[in-house]
Design a protein around this motif. Structure first.
Motif, PDB file in Angstrom:
ATOM      1  N   ILE A 174       0.875  -1.182   0.000  1.00  0.00           N
ATOM      2  CA  ILE A 174       0.000   0.000   0.000  1.00  0.00           C
ATOM      3  C   ILE A 174       0.904   1.222   0.000  1.00  0.00           C
ATOM      4  O   ILE A 174       1.782   1.341   0.860  1.00  0.00           O
ATOM      5  CB  ILE A 174      -0.894   0.022   1.258  1.00  0.00           C
ATOM      6  N   ALA A 175       0.698   2.116  -0.962  1.00  0.00           N
ATOM      7  CA  ALA A 175       1.574   3.282  -1.080  1.00  0.00           C
ATOM      8  C   ALA A 175       0.802   4.562  -0.811  1.00  0.00           C
ATOM      9  O   ALA A 175      -0.321   4.744  -1.292  1.00  0.00           O
ATOM     10  CB  ALA A 175       2.191   3.341  -2.478  1.00  0.00           C
ATOM     11  N   ALA A 176       1.424   5.458  -0.030  1.00  0.00           N
ATOM     12  CA  ALA A 176       0.830   6.775   0.232  1.00  0.00           C
ATOM     13  C   ALA A 176       1.953   7.716   0.654  1.00  0.00           C
ATOM     14  O   ALA A 176       3.078   7.277   0.938  1.00  0.00           O
ATOM     15  CB  ALA A 176      -0.234   6.686   1.315  1.00  0.00           C
ATOM     16  N   PHE A 177       1.631   9.012   0.681  1.00  0.00           N
ATOM     17  CA  PHE A 177       2.616  10.035   1.030  1.00  0.00           C
ATOM     18  C   PHE A 177       2.393  10.533   2.456  1.00  0.00           C
ATOM     19  O   PHE A 177       1.244  10.683   2.895  1.00  0.00           O
ATOM     20  CB  PHE A 177       2.505  11.215   0.066  1.00  0.00           C
ATOM     21  N   VAL A 178       3.492  10.835   3.144  1.00  0.00           N
ATOM     22  CA  VAL A 178       3.403  11.431   4.478  1.00  0.00           C
ATOM     23  C   VAL A 178       2.733  12.803   4.343  1.00  0.00           C
ATOM     24  O   VAL A 178       2.982  13.532   3.388  1.00  0.00           O
ATOM     25  CB  VAL A 178       4.815  11.557   5.100  1.00  0.00           C
ATOM     26  N   ASP A 179       1.879  13.134   5.299  1.00  0.00           N
ATOM     27  CA  ASP A 179       1.186  14.422   5.283  1.00  0.00           C
ATOM     28  C   ASP A 179       2.165  15.541   5.668  1.00  0.00           C
ATOM     29  O   ASP A 179       3.285  15.279   6.111  1.00  0.00           O
ATOM     30  CB  ASP A 179      -0.009  14.379   6.243  1.00  0.00           C
ATOM     31  N   CYS A 180       1.717  16.783   5.511  1.00  0.00           N
ATOM     32  CA  CYS A 180       2.593  17.922   5.802  1.00  0.00           C
ATOM     33  C   CYS A 180       2.801  18.077   7.306  1.00  0.00           C
ATOM     34  O   CYS A 180       2.001  17.607   8.113  1.00  0.00           O
ATOM     35  CB  CYS A 180       1.973  19.192   5.222  1.00  0.00           C
ATOM     36  N   LEU A 181       3.862  18.774   7.684  1.00  0.00           N
ATOM     37  CA  LEU A 181       4.070  19.151   9.086  1.00  0.00           C
ATOM     38  C   LEU A 181       2.959  20.114   9.500  1.00  0.00           C
ATOM     39  O   LEU A 181       2.540  20.922   8.671  1.00  0.00           O
ATOM     40  CB  LEU A 181       5.418  19.870   9.233  1.00  0.00           C
ATOM     41  N   PRO A 182       2.476  20.116  10.727  1.00  0.00           N
ATOM     42  CA  PRO A 182       2.822  19.191  11.805  1.00  0.00           C
ATOM     43  C   PRO A 182       1.999  17.910  11.762  1.00  0.00           C
ATOM     44  O   PRO A 182       2.162  17.049  12.632  1.00  0.00           O
ATOM     45  CB  PRO A 182       2.471  20.006  13.068  1.00  0.00           C
ATOM     46  N   ASN A 183       1.123  17.755  10.764  1.00  0.00           N
ATOM     47  CA  ASN A 183       0.277  16.564  10.724  1.00  0.00           C
ATOM     48  C   ASN A 183       1.063  15.269  10.564  1.00  0.00           C
ATOM     49  O   ASN A 183       0.548  14.197  10.889  1.00  0.00           O
ATOM     50  CB  ASN A 183      -0.720  16.651   9.559  1.00  0.00           C
ATOM     51  N   SER A 184       2.286  15.369  10.053  1.00  0.00           N
ATOM     52  CA  SER A 184       3.056  14.149   9.807  1.00  0.00           C
ATOM     53  C   SER A 184       3.315  13.363  11.090  1.00  0.00           C
ATOM     54  O   SER A 184       3.656  12.184  11.040  1.00  0.00           O
ATOM     55  CB  SER A 184       4.376  14.501   9.121  1.00  0.00           C
ATOM     56  N   ARG A 209       2.519   2.927  15.951  1.00  0.00           N
ATOM     57  CA  ARG A 209       2.619   4.344  15.565  1.00  0.00           C
ATOM     58  C   ARG A 209       3.592   4.518  14.400  1.00  0.00           C
ATOM     59  O   ARG A 209       4.729   4.061  14.452  1.00  0.00           O
ATOM     60  CB  ARG A 209       3.085   5.173  16.769  1.00  0.00           C
ATOM     61  N   ARG A 210       3.125   5.175  13.354  1.00  0.00           N
ATOM     62  CA  ARG A 210       3.939   5.391  12.143  1.00  0.00           C
ATOM     63  C   ARG A 210       3.714   6.819  11.657  1.00  0.00           C
ATOM     64  O   ARG A 210       2.833   7.504  12.151  1.00  0.00           O
ATOM     65  CB  ARG A 210       3.503   4.434  11.031  1.00  0.00           C
ATOM     66  N   PRO A 211       4.459   7.261  10.632  1.00  0.00           N
ATOM     67  CA  PRO A 211       4.177   8.596  10.086  1.00  0.00           C
ATOM     68  C   PRO A 211       2.724   8.675   9.622  1.00  0.00           C
ATOM     69  O   PRO A 211       2.159   7.679   9.159  1.00  0.00           O
ATOM     70  CB  PRO A 211       5.123   8.716   8.888  1.00  0.00           C
ATOM     71  N   TYR A 212       2.140   9.850   9.749  1.00  0.00           N
ATOM     72  CA  TYR A 212       0.732  10.064   9.388  1.00  0.00           C
ATOM     73  C   TYR A 212       0.639  10.342   7.891  1.00  0.00           C
ATOM     74  O   TYR A 212       1.322  11.231   7.362  1.00  0.00           O
ATOM     75  CB  TYR A 212       0.198  11.245  10.194  1.00  0.00           C
ATOM     76  N   LEU A 213      -0.217   9.589   7.216  1.00  0.00           N
ATOM     77  CA  LEU A 213      -0.279   9.643   5.751  1.00  0.00           C
ATOM     78  C   LEU A 213      -1.458  10.472   5.271  1.00  0.00           C
ATOM     79  O   LEU A 213      -2.522  10.484   5.901  1.00  0.00           O
ATOM     80  CB  LEU A 213      -0.384   8.224   5.192  1.00  0.00           C
ATOM     81  N   ASN A 214      -1.274  11.142   4.153  1.00  0.00           N
ATOM     82  CA  ASN A 214      -2.354  11.910   3.539  1.00  0.00           C
ATOM     83  C   ASN A 214      -3.212  10.967   2.698  1.00  0.00           C
ATOM     84  O   ASN A 214      -2.695  10.167   1.920  1.00  0.00           O
ATOM     85  CB  ASN A 214      -1.766  13.025   2.677  1.00  0.00           C
ATOM     86  N   ALA A 215      -4.524  11.079   2.854  1.00  0.00           N
ATOM     87  CA  ALA A 215      -5.441  10.165   2.155  1.00  0.00           C
ATOM     88  C   ALA A 215      -5.779  10.629   0.745  1.00  0.00           C
ATOM     89  O   ALA A 215      -6.533   9.965   0.049  1.00  0.00           O
ATOM     90  CB  ALA A 215      -6.729  10.000   2.967  1.00  0.00           C
ATOM     91  N   GLY A 216      -5.202  11.743   0.305  1.00  0.00           N
ATOM     92  CA  GLY A 216      -5.498  12.242  -1.038  1.00  0.00           C
ATOM     93  C   GLY A 216      -4.965  11.353  -2.146  1.00  0.00           C
ATOM     94  O   GLY A 216      -5.416  11.442  -3.293  1.00  0.00           O
ATOM     95  N   PHE A 217      -4.005  10.513  -1.807  1.00  0.00           N
ATOM     96  CA  PHE A 217      -3.444   9.563  -2.776  1.00  0.00           C
ATOM     97  C   PHE A 217      -3.175   8.256  -2.045  1.00  0.00           C
ATOM     98  O   PHE A 217      -2.477   8.231  -1.028  1.00  0.00           O
ATOM     99  CB  PHE A 217      -2.133  10.104  -3.351  1.00  0.00           C
ATOM    100  N   HIS A 234       6.802  13.388   2.039  1.00  0.00           N
ATOM    101  CA  HIS A 234       5.843  14.456   1.756  1.00  0.00           C
ATOM    102  C   HIS A 234       6.276  15.315   0.566  1.00  0.00           C
ATOM    103  O   HIS A 234       5.452  15.729  -0.247  1.00  0.00           O
ATOM    104  CB  HIS A 234       5.637  15.336   2.990  1.00  0.00           C
ATOM    105  N   ARG A 235       7.574  15.560   0.455  1.00  0.00           N
ATOM    106  CA  ARG A 235       8.016  16.471  -0.623  1.00  0.00           C
ATOM    107  C   ARG A 235       7.817  15.886  -2.022  1.00  0.00           C
ATOM    108  O   ARG A 235       7.948  16.584  -3.011  1.00  0.00           O
ATOM    109  CB  ARG A 235       9.463  16.935  -0.388  1.00  0.00           C
ATOM    110  N   LEU A 236       7.482  14.608  -2.093  1.00  0.00           N
ATOM    111  CA  LEU A 236       7.166  14.011  -3.396  1.00  0.00           C
ATOM    112  C   LEU A 236       5.695  14.213  -3.781  1.00  0.00           C
ATOM    113  O   LEU A 236       5.278  13.869  -4.885  1.00  0.00           O
ATOM    114  CB  LEU A 236       7.510  12.518  -3.396  1.00  0.00           C
ATOM    115  N   ALA A 237       4.905  14.763  -2.840  1.00  0.00           N
ATOM    116  CA  ALA A 237       3.490  15.089  -3.120  1.00  0.00           C
ATOM    117  C   ALA A 237       3.134  16.343  -2.327  1.00  0.00           C
ATOM    118  O   ALA A 237       2.271  16.327  -1.453  1.00  0.00           O
ATOM    119  CB  ALA A 237       2.588  13.924  -2.708  1.00  0.00           C
ATOM    120  N   PRO A 238       3.824  17.461  -2.618  1.00  0.00           N
ATOM    121  CA  PRO A 238       3.732  18.635  -1.753  1.00  0.00           C
ATOM    122  C   PRO A 238       2.397  19.372  -1.850  1.00  0.00           C
ATOM    123  O   PRO A 238       1.605  19.135  -2.753  1.00  0.00           O
ATOM    124  CB  PRO A 238       4.869  19.521  -2.277  1.00  0.00           C
TER     125      PRO A 238
END
Ligand SMILES: [Mn+2]
Length: 334
Positions: A113-123, A141-149, A213-217
């Motif tokens: 499953i692939a997704a991008f880390v969300d922006c700070l401070p949400n990460s 507990r892991r980095p928080y991922l953005n659900a947009g992708f 995150h910087r790969l999906a800013p």
């Protein structure tokens, strides 16, 4: 899931759009085609206009939502439910793809499953209530991922989608940013918080491909420049190229926002003759069109939003962020 149709071979893209999101949807579609993605784009149609449906007819597959009162933010998993594929890529209609996603769809095809880390401070976002409220079992507990992708293989559907959709039903939207919640509420980000909880509880680290995150800013896309307008290539100073741009919060086609790489590419993606579905300039706000009058309007919008952003920083300094968060939660869909 036993009565679900057989998956389409290869990858498919899935998004959700209504009439207001049409320009974003077309920018997404055209960006996929320009970066070489010929796979199907399946759209949960939550209120496109008849004219928009006609324009889209040769380009996307429209599916109807399960019920008219299901909140839009909970509909992302519904496209792959209706029309599954060997690799499903859920992608927001406020995203434009700027580079082929093949590495990601291949990783998903191999079981991750692939997704991008969300922006700070949400990460760093994490709430123990995710475990108690949703009853998913212990959370890693892991980095928080953005659900947009989100890209995942069909083989993981039954472990991913049922707990995600059930969790969404458990929390509802009243206690999220679409209701009255503030950022410190455990389910402020609704569907996205539930997704992170499910991934933390039900999947091993090795099953996830966690991308920077910087790969999906997000706006204002710091450090990024446009390297090739024709091919949509964006690049950081160190040579890294992001896969996509995600315009969270206010949308440039709905509201005067700061002039960014996204808005520049949006104009290119909606109006230039080489795109799959070019739109008529008059269907867009002046600031998103080409020419002098458009450039002037962009400068005006940029100045206004600068003042707004500056004011926002002042608010933060005086410690009334919560009021802002409430205001934002009323204003913005993701
Ligand atoms: Mn989004």
């Amino acid at each position: 899931m036993d009565d679900s149709p057989a998956p389409l071979p290869g990858a498919a893209f899935y998004t959700v759009a209504d009439q207001r999101f049409f320009p974003g949807l077309v920018a997404l579609l055209n960006s996929l085609r320009l970066t070489g993605h010929t796979e199907p784009l399946i759209v949960v149609d939550i209120g496109l206009s008849p004219g928009q449906r006609e324009l889209l007819a040769d380009h996307v597959t429209l599916v109807e939502p399960p019920s008219p009162d299901m909140p839009a933010v909970f509909l992302a998993p519904y496209g792959p439910r209706q029309c599954p594929a060997e690799v499903a890529v859920l992608i927001d209609a406020d995203i434009i793809v700027t580079r082929p996603l093949t590495e990601i769809t291949q990783a998903a095809g191999q079981g991750r499953i692939a997704a991008f880390v969300d922006c700070l401070p949400n990460s760093n976002r994490f709430h123990p209530e995710w475990e108690t409220t949703l009853g998913l079992g212990p959370l890693h507990r892991r980095p928080y991922l953005n659900a947009g992708f989100l890209a995942y293989p069909h083989t993981l559907t039954d472990r991913l989608l049922p707990p995600w959709t059930q969790g969404q039903q458990t929390i509802g939207i009243a206690h999220s940013r679409y209701g009255s919640a503030t950022l410190d509420d455990p389910f402020y980000f609704a569907d996205q918080d539930v997704l992170n909880a499910v991934l933390s509880a039900r999947f091993e680290t090795g099953e996830l491909l966690v991308l920077d995150h910087r790969l999906a800013p997000h706006p204002p896309f710091p450090g990024l420049t446009l390297a090739d307008r024709h091919r949509l290539t964006c690049r950081y100073g160190d040579g890294t190229e992001p896969f996509l741009l995600h315009h969270v919060l206010a949308k440039p086609w709905l509201k005067a926002t700061r002039d960014t790489l996204y808005s520049t590419l949006m104009t290119r993606l909606l109006l230039e003759p080489d795109v799959a579905l070019p739109l008529d300039p008059p269907s867009l706000p002046l600031r998103l069109r080409e020419g002098r009058a458009a450039a002037l309007d962009r400068r005006r919008a940029d100045a206004v939003t600068f003042v707004h952003d500056h004011g926002r920083r002042q608010l933060g300094r005086f410690g009334i962020r919560t009021r802002l968060a409430r205001w934002r939660s009323r204003q913005a869909a993701r």
